[in-house]
Design a protein around this motif. Structure first.
Motif, PDB file in Angstrom:
ATOM      1  N   LEU A   1      32.560   9.225  11.810  1.00  0.00           N
ATOM      2  CA  LEU A   1      32.223   9.386   9.954  1.00  0.00           C
ATOM      3  C   LEU A   1      31.545   9.101   9.701  1.00  0.00           C
ATOM      4  O   LEU A   1      30.493   7.519   9.653  1.00  0.00           O
ATOM      5  CB  LEU A   1      33.515   8.723   9.256  1.00  0.00           C
ATOM      6  CG  LEU A   1      33.823   8.706   7.551  1.00  0.00           C
ATOM      7  CD1 LEU A   1      34.105  10.188   7.944  1.00  0.00           C
ATOM      8  CD2 LEU A   1      34.891   7.924   7.261  1.00  0.00           C
ATOM      9  N   TYR A   2      30.429   9.449   8.953  1.00  0.00           N
ATOM     10  CA  TYR A   2      28.625   9.365   8.902  1.00  0.00           C
ATOM     11  C   TYR A   2      28.692   9.752   7.428  1.00  0.00           C
ATOM     12  O   TYR A   2      28.678  10.471   6.908  1.00  0.00           O
ATOM     13  CB  TYR A   2      28.188  10.094   9.609  1.00  0.00           C
ATOM     14  CG  TYR A   2      26.829  10.127   9.200  1.00  0.00           C
ATOM     15  CD1 TYR A   2      26.133   8.861   9.482  1.00  0.00           C
ATOM     16  CD2 TYR A   2      25.435  10.712   9.205  1.00  0.00           C
ATOM     17  CE1 TYR A   2      24.933   8.450   8.685  1.00  0.00           C
ATOM     18  CE2 TYR A   2      24.787  10.692   8.756  1.00  0.00           C
ATOM     19  CZ  TYR A   2      23.760   9.535   8.862  1.00  0.00           C
ATOM     20  OH  TYR A   2      22.306   9.014   8.253  1.00  0.00           O
ATOM     21  N   ILE A   3      28.724   8.334   6.949  1.00  0.00           N
ATOM     22  CA  ILE A   3      28.203   7.957   5.234  1.00  0.00           C
ATOM     23  C   ILE A   3      27.106   8.612   4.969  1.00  0.00           C
ATOM     24  O   ILE A   3      26.398   7.194   5.020  1.00  0.00           O
ATOM     25  CB  ILE A   3      28.940   7.282   4.309  1.00  0.00           C
ATOM     26  CG1 ILE A   3      30.618   6.661   5.000  1.00  0.00           C
ATOM     27  CG2 ILE A   3      29.161   7.019   2.835  1.00  0.00           C
ATOM     28  CD1 ILE A   3      31.936   8.258   4.602  1.00  0.00           C
ATOM     29  N   GLN A   4      26.411   9.569   4.197  1.00  0.00           N
ATOM     30  CA  GLN A   4      25.253   9.438   4.725  1.00  0.00           C
ATOM     31  C   GLN A   4      24.952  10.633   3.101  1.00  0.00           C
ATOM     32  O   GLN A   4      25.258  10.526   2.315  1.00  0.00           O
ATOM     33  CB  GLN A   4      24.819  10.968   5.632  1.00  0.00           C
ATOM     34  CG  GLN A   4      25.291  12.514   5.847  1.00  0.00           C
ATOM     35  CD  GLN A   4      24.403  13.299   5.351  1.00  0.00           C
ATOM     36  OE1 GLN A   4      24.753  13.736   4.515  1.00  0.00           O
ATOM     37  NE2 GLN A   4      22.973  13.293   5.998  1.00  0.00           N
ATOM     38  N   ALA A   5      23.480  11.009   2.823  1.00  0.00           N
ATOM     39  CA  ALA A   5      22.876  11.355   1.874  1.00  0.00           C
ATOM     40  C   ALA A   5      22.684  10.442   0.998  1.00  0.00           C
ATOM     41  O   ALA A   5      23.545   9.547   0.438  1.00  0.00           O
ATOM     42  CB  ALA A   5      23.594  12.833   1.133  1.00  0.00           C
ATOM     43  N   TYR A   6      21.541  10.192   0.236  1.00  0.00           N
ATOM     44  CA  TYR A   6      21.087   8.949  -0.593  1.00  0.00           C
ATOM     45  C   TYR A   6      21.066   7.575  -0.239  1.00  0.00           C
ATOM     46  O   TYR A   6      21.188   7.605   1.117  1.00  0.00           O
ATOM     47  CB  TYR A   6      21.847   9.018  -1.933  1.00  0.00           C
ATOM     48  CG  TYR A   6      21.533  10.351  -2.880  1.00  0.00           C
ATOM     49  CD1 TYR A   6      19.697  10.811  -2.988  1.00  0.00           C
ATOM     50  CD2 TYR A   6      22.092  11.506  -2.595  1.00  0.00           C
ATOM     51  CE1 TYR A   6      20.065  11.579  -3.444  1.00  0.00           C
ATOM     52  CE2 TYR A   6      21.877  13.054  -3.708  1.00  0.00           C
ATOM     53  CZ  TYR A   6      20.638  13.226  -3.755  1.00  0.00           C
ATOM     54  OH  TYR A   6      20.182  14.019  -4.918  1.00  0.00           O
ATOM     55  N   THR A   7      21.965   6.669  -0.753  1.00  0.00           N
ATOM     56  CA  THR A   7      22.068   6.047   0.146  1.00  0.00           C
ATOM     57  C   THR A   7      23.607   5.190  -0.145  1.00  0.00           C
ATOM     58  O   THR A   7      24.160   4.488  -1.308  1.00  0.00           O
ATOM     59  CB  THR A   7      21.008   4.323  -1.339  1.00  0.00           C
ATOM     60  OG1 THR A   7      19.554   4.760  -0.512  1.00  0.00           O
ATOM     61  CG2 THR A   7      20.909   3.129  -0.148  1.00  0.00           C
TER      62      THR A   7
END
Ligand code: SF4
Length: 290
Positions: free
Chosen positions: A71-77
């Motif tokens: 699970l990759y929490i991405q985009a921005y910060t």
């Protein structure tokens, strides 16, 4: 692959959060950053988080078949949220998706102690990685691209992650205006002497929806071509120890939104040419490691 004995594929989630750097009243954040903060193409137009997750898993299964999922929490910060908001985002997805690891993208100055504690808690049950935007170790370049942090902040962040038992993947960006090959080699050498657990090597793509893109349109400056990057990345790869995983060796961007370089190789062609050229020269990772 060696870590899990099977391929591991990422499922990107964009929670729609922003970036502290874009909200400090500074126009545009980092000059190279696109308006969407690096959102994965699979998540575009998919609004609910559960739908993004299902869409991401479907994409992986269609393209690669079986394999493990991260699970990759991405985009921005991704760590620019309260501990409560982060918990409410991540825990239902982890429960629903059968992931073996969790990864969050962030900046070196956005790792408050309470967030580290939460990541440590999750790290008891699932492997947690932090993808840290380091970009370069040269403070003058960091200033010119409006990063608003220094190399020392990256060093500290990597040390804090390591002390917390969390895994860090440092993102580096090569070909930034004003940097010579020696500057880039120096960045790589300095980062490999930290306690980072992995690296991602990116080459600069100038994007339309970025501050740098606006500047490039008015006064185009030289950007590494794909062939230049292939040559440079081969030299870079000789320097880090052979035991340090390199997760990525090129940048992927939407061709519709890319101003420079004008053309890029497919992933397959790039990796094939990289391996073949290094082999024919007798070069290998770690060869120049001191
Ligand atoms: S690169 Fe990261 S820190 Fe910089 S503006 Fe974009 S999202 Fe924010």
């Amino acid at each position: 692959m060696e870590r899990w004995c099977r391929p591991l594929y990422r499922v990107p989630i964009d929670p729609g959060w922003s970036c502290p750097h874009r909200e400090r009243g500074l126009p545009g954040g980092c000059t190279f950053c696109a308006e969407d903060g690096g959102r994965a193409r699979q998540t575009l137009g998919v609004e609910t988080l559960q739908d993004q997750m299902h869409c991401g898993i479907h994409f992986v299964r269609e393209r690669y078949g079986s394999g493990l999922l991260e699970l990759y929490i991405q985009a921005y910060t991704a760590t620019y949220a309260s501990v409560r908001a982060l918990r409410e985002l991540v825990e239902p997805l982890l429960e629903a998706g059968n992931f073996v690891s969790l990864s969050l993208g962030t900046r070196p100055d956005c790792l408050p102690p309470a967030t580290l504690k939460l990541l440590q808690e999750w790290n008891q049950g699932i492997e947690v990685w932090v993808e840290l935007g380091v970009q370069t170790a040269r403070d003058r370049t960091l200033e010119s691209i409006n990063r608003r942090h220094r190399w020392a902040d990256s060093q500290q962040a990597i040390a804090r992650l390591s002390d917390a038992g969390l895994k860090c993947c440092a993102h580096l960006l090569f070909g930034l205006p004003g940097e010579t090959a020696d500057h880039m080699f120096e960045t790589l050498d300095l980062v490999t002497h930290t306690r980072t657990n992995a690296l991602k090597l990116h080459n600069l793509h100038v994007l339309k929806s970025s501050v740098m893109g606006e500047a490039w349109t008015l006064h185009p400056f030289p950007v590494l071509s794909e062939a230049d990057w292939l040559e440079l990345v081969m030299q870079l790869l000789r320097r880090p120890p052979a035991t340090l995983p390199i997760f990525r060796v090129f940048t992927d961007s939407d061709p519709e939104n890319r101003l420079a370089p004008p053309s890029v190789y497919s992933k397959g062609r790039f990796l094939h040419e990289l391996a073949a050229s290094m082999q024919s020269r007798g070069w290998y990772q770690g060869e120049l490691c001191t």
